[in-house]
Design a protein around this motif. Sequence first.
Motif, PDB file in Angstrom:
ATOM      1  N   ALA A 110       0.866  -1.252  -0.103  1.00 51.13           N
ATOM      2  CA  ALA A 110       0.092  -0.078  -0.055  1.00 51.13           C
ATOM      3  C   ALA A 110       0.857   1.266   0.104  1.00 51.13           C
ATOM      4  CB  ALA A 110      -0.913   0.176   1.091  1.00 51.13           C
ATOM      5  N   PRO A 111       0.541   2.351  -0.701  1.00 49.31           N
ATOM      6  CA  PRO A 111       1.465   3.501  -0.839  1.00 49.31           C
ATOM      7  C   PRO A 111       1.427   4.225   0.655  1.00 49.31           C
ATOM      8  CG  PRO A 111      -0.676   3.943  -1.996  1.00 49.31           C
ATOM      9  CD  PRO A 111      -0.726   2.416  -1.565  1.00 49.31           C
ATOM     10  N   ALA A 112       2.269   5.085   0.975  1.00 49.68           N
ATOM     11  CA  ALA A 112       2.250   5.815   2.393  1.00 49.68           C
ATOM     12  C   ALA A 112       1.917   7.304   1.762  1.00 49.68           C
ATOM     13  CB  ALA A 112       3.656   5.699   2.778  1.00 49.68           C
ATOM     14  N   TYR A 113       0.572   7.648   1.925  1.00 46.58           N
ATOM     15  CA  TYR A 113       0.209   8.850   1.162  1.00 46.58           C
ATOM     16  C   TYR A 113       0.617   9.863   1.976  1.00 46.58           C
ATOM     17  CZ  TYR A 113      -2.332   6.351  -2.203  1.00 46.58           C
ATOM     18  OH  TYR A 113      -2.823   5.550  -3.627  1.00 46.58           O
ATOM     19  N   ALA A 114       0.622   9.727   3.227  1.00 49.22           N
ATOM     20  CA  ALA A 114       0.777  10.949   4.086  1.00 49.22           C
ATOM     21  C   ALA A 114       1.752  10.943   5.254  1.00 49.22           C
ATOM     22  CB  ALA A 114      -0.484  11.530   4.604  1.00 49.22           C
ATOM     23  N   CYS A 115       2.593  11.886   5.759  1.00 45.73           N
ATOM     24  CA  CYS A 115       3.185  11.812   6.923  1.00 45.73           C
ATOM     25  C   CYS A 115       3.639  13.259   7.259  1.00 45.73           C
ATOM     26  CB  CYS A 115       4.596  11.007   6.625  1.00 45.73           C
ATOM     27  SG  CYS A 115       5.744  12.115   5.718  1.00 45.73           S
ATOM     28  N   ARG A 124      -3.704  14.131   8.169  1.00 46.08           N
ATOM     29  CA  ARG A 124      -4.857  13.531   8.553  1.00 46.08           C
ATOM     30  C   ARG A 124      -5.103  12.175   7.804  1.00 46.08           C
ATOM     31  NH1 ARG A 124      -9.300  15.910   9.227  1.00 46.08           N
ATOM     32  NH2 ARG A 124     -10.827  14.564   8.186  1.00 46.08           N
ATOM     33  N   LEU A 125      -4.237  12.102   6.642  1.00 44.45           N
ATOM     34  CA  LEU A 125      -4.239  10.799   5.721  1.00 44.45           C
ATOM     35  C   LEU A 125      -3.394   9.718   6.135  1.00 44.45           C
ATOM     36  CD1 LEU A 125      -4.416  12.728   2.268  1.00 44.45           C
ATOM     37  CD2 LEU A 125      -6.287  12.047   3.553  1.00 44.45           C
ATOM     38  N   ALA A 126      -2.591   9.990   7.066  1.00 47.53           N
ATOM     39  CA  ALA A 126      -1.696   8.876   7.652  1.00 47.53           C
ATOM     40  C   ALA A 126      -2.534   7.485   8.091  1.00 47.53           C
ATOM     41  CB  ALA A 126      -0.637   9.363   8.490  1.00 47.53           C
ATOM     42  N   LYS A 127      -2.039   6.520   7.922  1.00 50.78           N
ATOM     43  CA  LYS A 127      -2.744   5.372   8.480  1.00 50.78           C
ATOM     44  C   LYS A 127      -2.187   4.822   9.815  1.00 50.78           C
ATOM     45  CE  LYS A 127      -5.136   4.902   4.435  1.00 50.78           C
ATOM     46  NZ  LYS A 127      -6.644   5.052   4.523  1.00 50.78           N
ATOM     47  N   THR A 128      -1.149   5.541  10.253  1.00 51.88           N
ATOM     48  CA  THR A 128      -0.389   5.097  11.488  1.00 51.88           C
ATOM     49  C   THR A 128      -0.299   6.120  12.328  1.00 51.88           C
ATOM     50  OG1 THR A 128       1.826   5.224  10.484  1.00 51.88           O
ATOM     51  CG2 THR A 128       0.760   3.055  10.557  1.00 51.88           C
ATOM     52  N   PRO A 129      -0.369   6.120  13.817  1.00 53.50           N
ATOM     53  CA  PRO A 129      -0.080   7.292  14.604  1.00 53.50           C
ATOM     54  C   PRO A 129       1.106   8.042  14.187  1.00 53.50           C
ATOM     55  CG  PRO A 129      -0.416   5.345  15.831  1.00 53.50           C
ATOM     56  CD  PRO A 129      -0.465   4.783  14.426  1.00 53.50           C
ATOM     57  N   GLN A 130       1.130   9.438  14.326  1.00 51.53           N
ATOM     58  CA  GLN A 130       2.105  10.480  13.777  1.00 51.53           C
ATOM     59  C   GLN A 130       2.691  10.922  15.116  1.00 51.53           C
ATOM     60  OE1 GLN A 130       2.691  11.193  10.164  1.00 51.53           O
ATOM     61  NE2 GLN A 130       1.873   9.115  10.680  1.00 51.53           N
ATOM     62  N   GLU A 152      -4.644   9.252  16.417  1.00 53.09           N
ATOM     63  CA  GLU A 152      -5.776   9.078  15.539  1.00 53.09           C
ATOM     64  C   GLU A 152      -5.581  10.271  14.365  1.00 53.09           C
ATOM     65  OE1 GLU A 152      -9.610   7.737  16.816  1.00 53.09           O
ATOM     66  OE2 GLU A 152      -8.827   8.250  18.824  1.00 53.09           O
ATOM     67  N   PRO A 153      -4.813  10.210  13.331  1.00 51.03           N
ATOM     68  CA  PRO A 153      -4.340  11.113  12.600  1.00 51.03           C
ATOM     69  C   PRO A 153      -5.785  11.654  11.745  1.00 51.03           C
ATOM     70  CG  PRO A 153      -2.662   9.474  12.368  1.00 51.03           C
ATOM     71  CD  PRO A 153      -3.751   8.849  13.249  1.00 51.03           C
ATOM     72  N   ALA A 154      -6.730  10.915  11.658  1.00 47.41           N
ATOM     73  CA  ALA A 154      -7.788  11.243  10.886  1.00 47.41           C
ATOM     74  C   ALA A 154      -8.411  12.401  11.778  1.00 47.41           C
ATOM     75  CB  ALA A 154      -8.887  10.051  10.768  1.00 47.41           C
ATOM     76  N   ARG A 155      -8.360  12.496  12.900  1.00 48.97           N
ATOM     77  CA  ARG A 155      -8.750  13.557  13.724  1.00 48.97           C
ATOM     78  C   ARG A 155      -8.147  14.987  13.573  1.00 48.97           C
ATOM     79  NH1 ARG A 155      -9.772  11.729  19.654  1.00 48.97           N
ATOM     80  NH2 ARG A 155     -10.920  13.673  19.753  1.00 48.97           N
TER      81      ARG A 155
END
Length: 381
Positions: free
Chosen positions: A29-34, A238-244, A303-306
């Motif tokens: 899967a692509p890493a879209y955000a960080c 907010r697009l990251a899939k893992t905690p930042q 929760e990056p989506a927040r």
Amino acid sequence: MRGTRRNLTARVLAVLVALLTLQLGSLVAPAYACGCGAMVTNRMARLGVDRETSVVRWDERARAEEIVMRFTVHGDAEQAAWIMPVPHRADVALGDPDLFTELDGLTAPEHRDREYFWPRGSDWPFTTGDGDALVGAAPPGARGPGVGVLGRERLGPFDVARLTATDPDALGDWLHRNGFELSDRLSGELRPYVERKWEYVAVRLAPEQAGQKLYGALDPIRIRFANDRPVYPMRLSRLAKTPQSLGLYVLAGHRMEPRDAIGGNRPEVLFAGAVTPTKGGELARLAGPGPVFLTAVDQSFPEPARIDGDHELVRAAADTPYRVVIWHDRLWTVAGGVPVWLLTVGGGLVLLTAGALTAARVRTRARARTGRPGPGTPAAV
């Protein structure tokens, strides 16, 4: 009975296959955000960001902001692109890792010793141990539909392009022509910046040696732009899939702090105080030779989506200094390591014993003078 065992084995194998499928899917899967920008790679590569550390220099008099960013990454990608929105035209240059080394030294916790009297679980006569405690391509000038390339240059391992975009889809097309894919979600998150007429810094990351993977701490990038107030772009995270995780150093005339948590945990101040950069060092080149107020902030985003916006940096209510203190608890000892409590207790027992013996002798002498028999002495007939 055998049929039951076969059914149980089949269920276990099904669960294992499902888990393996999920794991393999995460690898491609692509890493879209960080961090504070978008990291884009091809769909067959994996790239994750372990830590983002940045320095924000705010020059209130010149109304200028400078950000020095460093990513620590892992994965198997040989190339990636990173996008950062900026409010005005930006100048881009390579940074120096020594800047972060100098800042780490200035903001390191202070170590202090403190002594305690009574033994604890890690002390004799209980046990032994240590008692320490701790109290984030087109040539320059060429234009595509909706995208303007303001400049392009090679900076060490980075291919840097400065872009304008009238719509996020055009920016996605430009990235696609340069070998990268822009997810629909990322395109949607860019729309607020497009509406505010922000520009973008697009950095193509590629190791200098062919076939080398992007791994570990990358070289820092310095970005300078005019701004009315200091801001640290975070919306794309907010697009990251893992905690930042974000480590932020702020250099300004006063103590600074994020206006709010923007959807993450409460920002934690690790250091605040006036510092004088070392003459000729990287910090002096960034902030100037004189004293500057340094604030170090750490924040996590479980929760990056927040995440709901960018960090606005504002002046704190007061320039109160602060530093983390690590206390090292030590048992109070004297005379080459003898515990004071042992001397005290032992001395107390000696005094009590001596007192008891003295009292007994005094009573014996008193009885002898009066002729009264002592305890256990037979009376005369």
